[in-house]
Design an enzyme around this catalytic site. Structure first.
Site, mmCIF file in Angstrom:
data_model
loop_
_atom_site.group_PDB
_atom_site.id
_atom_site.type_symbol
_atom_site.label_atom_id
_atom_site.label_comp_id
_atom_site.label_asym_id
_atom_site.label_seq_id
_atom_site.Cartn_x
_atom_site.Cartn_y
_atom_site.Cartn_z
ATOM 1 N N ASP A 257 0.828 -1.200 0.000
ATOM 2 C CA ASP A 257 0.000 0.000 0.000
ATOM 3 C C ASP A 257 0.866 1.256 0.000
ATOM 4 O OD1 ASP A 257 -2.880 0.954 0.474
ATOM 5 O OD2 ASP A 257 -1.756 2.060 1.997
ATOM 6 N N GLU A 299 0.602 -0.731 -5.060
ATOM 7 C CA GLU A 299 -0.478 0.228 -5.153
ATOM 8 C C GLU A 299 0.158 1.585 -5.335
ATOM 9 O OE1 GLU A 299 -1.824 2.481 -2.315
ATOM 10 O OE2 GLU A 299 -3.877 2.736 -2.970
#
Lengths: 611, 488
Positions: A257, A299
């Site tokens: 992330d 991401e």
């Protein structure tokens, strides 16, 4: 600096041996105790403390072929009647997911967290959020998933932790201690002003003053999520060890992330820095050397031309992340259908660079976040708001918080067209839980919870998600007359082969029969009609077998003809894939097809004598 | 003269084929046979392109076709042919066969349309990259063109006035069917724009130039064909605009700016593209001021066109004076500048590619003589032509419907008008953004050019597509009353 760091604090200490839920609780208790007494080093559990899940055979390109399914543990199934979905509940539903045909589950973070950012604010990298269960439950879940041939990846937030993480608590309390340098501290808040503020709705600066330490700390996201200091080698080691912990237990990979923001440098916006790529190469090497077949998914909500950097060096087939999300494609699909023109999609695909041979895009229509509109121009964002977020409550940050079915006015033809695009455009498709049955959303819930309501299994109490007192549900089930659980649920759709659920299952199955969808080259055919998006996916297997798939999509709500230049396959035959009907052979003239409004075709193109 | 006789006593090199050609020509889309009687055919130019002994034999020919029109007069038009000849060509060329003729080495040769044969299109490409000369034909590659593209080419279907082959989605060779003396403005302007490094046209890669026997002896230069980059995965602006209008008219209660298929963003980009082309043409080929004398000449030319239309169409005749008053705006507007322009601009001459818009076909209005087509003109003529094209796109579907309905739906008419206004306005905004001056700042001039075009359209539609005449008539009325113009 921090002499104490390398001595024991980072190397996981063995605190217990038996893999039971009780141990998690016990350890928690111990830690609270040590906190009170101001221990410097935090003892962390080791994977050796737990049973390991069975592993699947190493398959180097599984992620290129896989259909991913994003499932929120909290929202899928509640096994202990506390109103929260949990890992045991999810484990019970694995048969359903195997039946649907998904290959890999993506779980947003299930780590211990104060839940001020949906679990992306991690309080302990080696502990499961108590509402979800225990590490042992997690191992059992992976084991059962693997037994069904399903892989599991999860989110790992490397950039920051919760401000409740022990590292941060130690760091603010004891600047000279082993964690004193784990975060980015400064005496003033003026540095790196070029870095943009991401959550513009809530944050006014990337610096926040901490009264305990008397300094400012750096945070690219919320002020309760301090950024880790990756210039400290101990932080890098600690993070890699956290990865090892889960990899040892059997997990198949991570979605990393917020990956572009790991480092900060003067005179830059602090995104996509070379140091970040160096660290990712290091992580990749650990995975390749110690855990072959596991994957890293980046991401990075950036333009594809920047995102490709996260695949690493193309000369060696990629040496950073195996996969990265293709963010701009998704809003473009919505625009193309509203505009009844292929060009929004054609444009973004033409701007998408080649990726290394071992890399793969991840593509999606919807996920747990809002439909992000960061990667569109201002004009396009206004357009998307006007078309898809007619009520201001449908907007969140710079995006639209809605599920697929309500975004498309619950139009079955459009739902099928969108899914057909998702399953056939280049990249591995990522489905979002509930979209396979056309679930709705609840825009009256705060932030992005509107698209995180409980999975609708049956028309019974709490949609079959939980048997708890309805008032105890973590989030209410959808109850409106169109999308409510009595109308939309897995049980009813399982019983009707004409349902959206069965349709999705069939399409996933067809996709798997043709490696060209997963591995093939992509070539847009153009064609005379701007409302029709047509492309060919072509793959030659190791034994020289050729798989050619032709996809023709009508972005318009009206029936359309299209003439396609298929001369390269003269005398070959297109066979429609859902029914197996052979179409007329390809001749000298352009190939004429007619499509109903929002219709699409998938064909296999093969020499006449085959099949 | 009888249809098959050579134009002089000598043997016509295509003599054997005249009957076959007369049967074949009317079936070709580029041949304007509609409503015309062919009186005769003769060969005015002929050369062999292929090397001696090569198969197939490739020939270039210019034929003169004479027509007898309804009024009893006659006219002759010249066309280019590219022929292949072989004793037994491959079976997949059957659809392109024209006829048979006696071969020089005994036996029969089958003669066919050469562009259909991949071997021939490959040869043409090779000759261009080699800068070869074959008889009167000169094959020219543009300097510094990229790595050679290889054949074979495939014929492009559905074209109207010319014939093209495409090489692997990378290049397109256009054979100008109509043989006209002089440098074809399409080639001339593409060359100029290539020198400018224009991103708004498909880059020129090469050309085939030849000679045309003059009407009164001697030879004149002629453009045979042009090779340019191929705009893969493109669609033309006309079909995209119609898609948008269709979306609007299906939503009778939504306005042009509210429907999903809004075209204004594209219209804005088209405006920018056209302005950039004008700037590049001005820079490459210069501008000159149009003085009062020149402006009067333009007005007189418009009035001539008006009188031709008035003679044929009652609705125009009735309003001749009002129309003339608006056309007078050309001289009222004061001094202006003229330059080379596109000359035949409309939405169908613009291609949307995944990266933006391209302008194509710089031949100018095909019905005009070459001297008129290359005369510097006001860029406002192109702008007005685009504004007219948005009107056509807006009302095209209604015109189709009206032919079967008794009453036009006033609600739909209003929506169509909104679409036209919105997109005309967006086009002008885009144009102004690049050009620095907004065409609407000169409303009298713009209105004159637009009305001139509308009058021409009324005449054209009356003669060719009576079902569509309501479109320019409606615009004509609007331009005369001054309601709902693009300037606001």
């Amino acid at each position: 600096m921090n002499e104490g760091v390398s001595a024991g604090a980072v190397t996981p200490a063995h605190v217990s041996t038996a893999a039971t839920g009780e141990n998690d609780v016990a350890r928690d208790h111990v830690r609270d105790h040590t906190d009170d007494h101001g221990a410097h080093a935090v003892e962390e559990p080791s994977a050796a403390d737990f049973r390991h899940a069975r592993t699947l055979p190493v398959e180097q390109d599984w992620y290129k072929r896989a259909v991913f399914y994003e499932v929120l543990v909290r929202a899928f199934a509640d096994s202990n009647r506390d109103g929260f979905g949990d890992l045991r509940g999810l484990t019970d539903k694995l048969d359903y997911l195997a039946w649907l045909g998904v290959d890999c589950l993506w779980l947003p973070p299930f780590y211990d967290s104060p839940l001020r950012d949906g679990g992306y604010d991690i309080r302990d990298y080696r502990k499961v959020l108590p509402e979800f269960g225990t590490v042992a439950d997690f191992v059992e879940f992976i084991d059962q998933a693997h037994a069904r041939g399903i892989r599991v990846i999860t989110d790992l937030v490397m950039n920051h932790t919760s401000d409740q993480h022990h590292w941060f608590q130690e760091s603010r309390r004891d600047p000279e201690g082993p964690y004193g340098d784990f975060y980015v501290w400064s005496d003033d808040d003026t540095r790196w002003s070029e870095a943009r503020i991401i959550f513009v709705d809530t944050e006014s600066s990337n610096w926040t003053y901490d009264s305990v330490r008397g300094q400012f700390y750096w945070h690219r996201f919320f002020s309760h999520q301090p950024d880790l200091n990756f210039d400290n080698p101990a932080v890098c080691e600690a993070m890699i060890d956290a990865l090892r912990f889960w990899l040892d237990l059997g997990i198949d990979g991570f979605r990393l992330d917020a990956v572009p923001y790991l480092y900060e440098r003067d005179g830059t916006n602090g995104e996509n820095l070379p140091e970040t790529h160096q660290f990712l190469k290091r992580v990749r090497k650990v995975v390749d050397d110690e855990y072959p077949g596991r994957v890293l998914l980046a991401e990075a909500n950036q333009w594809p031309s920047d995102v490709v950097e996260y695949f690493g060096d193309p000369e060696v087939g990629g040496d950073e992340c195996h996969m990265a999300f293709h963010f701009p494609l998704m809003p473009r699909i919505f625009m193309a259908v509203r505009r009844e023109s292929r060009f929004p999609i054609s444009e973004i695909l033409a701007q998408t660079p080649e990726i290394p041979s071992n890399a793969q895009w991840g593509i999606f229509l919807r996920n747990h976040d809002e439909l992000t509109l960061e990667m569109v121009t201002d004009d396009e964002r206004d357009y998307m708001y006007a078309e898809y977020a007619k009520d201001p409550r449908m907007k969140a940050n710079i995006g639209i918080r809605r599920r697929l079915a309500p975004l498309l006015d619950n139009d079955r033809n459009q739902l099928e067209l969108f899914t057909a695009l998702l399953l056939s455009l280049p990249g591995s498709p990522v489905l979002y839980y509930g979209d396979e049955i056309g679930m709705g959303d609840n825009i009256w819930l705060g932030d992005r919870d509107g698209v995180r309501s409980p999975m609708q299994w049956t028309p019974d109490r709490n949609a079959g998600f939980s048997t708890c007192d309805p008032g105890r549900l973590n989030l209410p089930v959808i109850m409106d007359p169109v999308y409510g659980y009595q109308a939309v649920n897995v049980e009813a759709q399982s019983n009707s082969t004409a349902s959206l659920l069965h349709w999705n299952r069939r399409m996933i199955d067809i996709r798997k029969q043709h490696p060209a969808f997963a591995l093939g080259t992509f070539h847009e055919l153009g064609g005379s009609n701007p409302s029709v998006l047509a492309y060919v996916r072509e793959h030659t297997g190791e034994e020289g077998t050729q798989d050619i798939v032709l996809c023709v999509n009508n972005m318009s709500r009206f029936p359309q003809p299209v003439e396609l230049d298929l001369i390269a396959w003269k005398d070959w035959v297109p066979t429609e894939l859902t029914g197996g009907v052979p179409f007329p052979p390809i001749g000298e003239l352009p190939y004429l097809l007619t499509l109903p409004g929002h219709g699409f075709y998938w064909f296999s193109i093969h020499p006449a004598e085959e099949r | 003269m009888p249809p098959t006789s050579p134009h002089d006593g000598s043997a016509d090199p295509l003599g054997d084929l005249h009957d076959a050609l007369l049967a074949w020509l009317p079936g070709q889309r580029w041949f304007p046979a509609k409503g015309r009687q062919i009186a005769g055919l003769r060969t005015v130019g002929h050369s062999v392109v292929s090397a001696p002994g090569d198969t197939p034999t490739v020939e270039h020919a210019v034929i003169a076709v004479s027509f007898t029109d309804a009024a009893g007069g006659s006219a002759e038009e010249r066309y280019q042919l590219l022929l292949g000849a072989q004793s037994s060509p491959p079976g997949d060329l059957e659809h392109a066969v024209i006829g048979r003729r006696r071969s020089s080495h005994g036996g029969d040769d089958v003669v066919y349309d050469g562009l259909a044969d991949g071997r021939i299109s490959r040869l043409l490409l090779a000759l261009i990259t080699e800068n070869a000369t074959r008889g009167p034909l000169r094959f020219v590659a543009e300097p510094d063109t990229e790595a050679p593209i290889v054949g074979p080419g495939r014929p492009l279907f559905g074209e109207q006035s010319n014939s093209s082959v495409i090489y692997g989605e990378r290049a397109i060779l256009k054979l100008f069917r109509r043989a006209t003396a002089g440098l074809n403005p399409d080639l001339e302007l593409h060359r100029a724009l290539r020198r400018e490094g224009s991103d708004e046209v498909a880059p020129l890669l090469g050309a085939i130039e030849g000679e045309l026997p003059g009407e009164s002896g001697g030879v004149e230069a002629m453009t045979v064909a042009m090779l340019q980059g191929f705009a893969a995965n493109s669609a033309d602006g006309w079909s995209m605009a119609l898609t948008s209008v269709r979306d609007l008219l299906a939503e009778a209660d939504l306005r042009a700016d509210e429907v999903g298929g809004d075209f204004a963003g594209e219209a804005h980009r088209i405006g920018k593209t056209v302005a950039a082309v004008h700037q590049e043409l001005a820079h490459a080929l210069g501008t000159r001021p149009l003085d009062a004398v020149g402006a009067r000449a333009v007005e007189e030319w418009m009035l001539e066109r008006l009188d031709r239309a008035a003679a044929a169409v009652e609705g125009v005749a009735e309003q001749r004076e009002e129309i003339a008053a608006v056309l007078h705006g050309v001289t009222e507007a004061g001094p202006s500048t003229v330059q080379r322009i596109h000359g035949d601009l409309h939405l169908g001459q613009e291609l949307r590619t995944p990266t933006g818009w391209l302008v194509i076909d710089f031949e100018g209005e095909p019905s005009k003589p070459l001297a008129d087509r290359v005369r510097p003109d006001s860029p406002m003529r192109d702008v007005a032509a685009m504004l007219r094209s948005f009107d056509y796109a807006a009302f095209h579907q209604l015109a189709e419907w009206e032919q079967s309905a008794d009453e036009p739906d006033p609600q739909l008419e209003r929506r169509a008008q909104e679409w036209a206004d919105r997109n005309r306005s967006a086009f002008c905004d885009g144009y102004a953004e690049v050009a620095g001056t907004d065409p609407r700042e000169n409303p009298e001039l713009l209105r004159a050019y637009e009305l001139d075009k509308a009058v021409y359209e009324v005449l054209y539609e009356t003669r060719n597509r009576p079902g569509w005449v309501s479109i320019p008539l409606r615009s004509m009325r609007r331009l005369l009353t001054g309601v709902g113009r693009a300037e606001r």
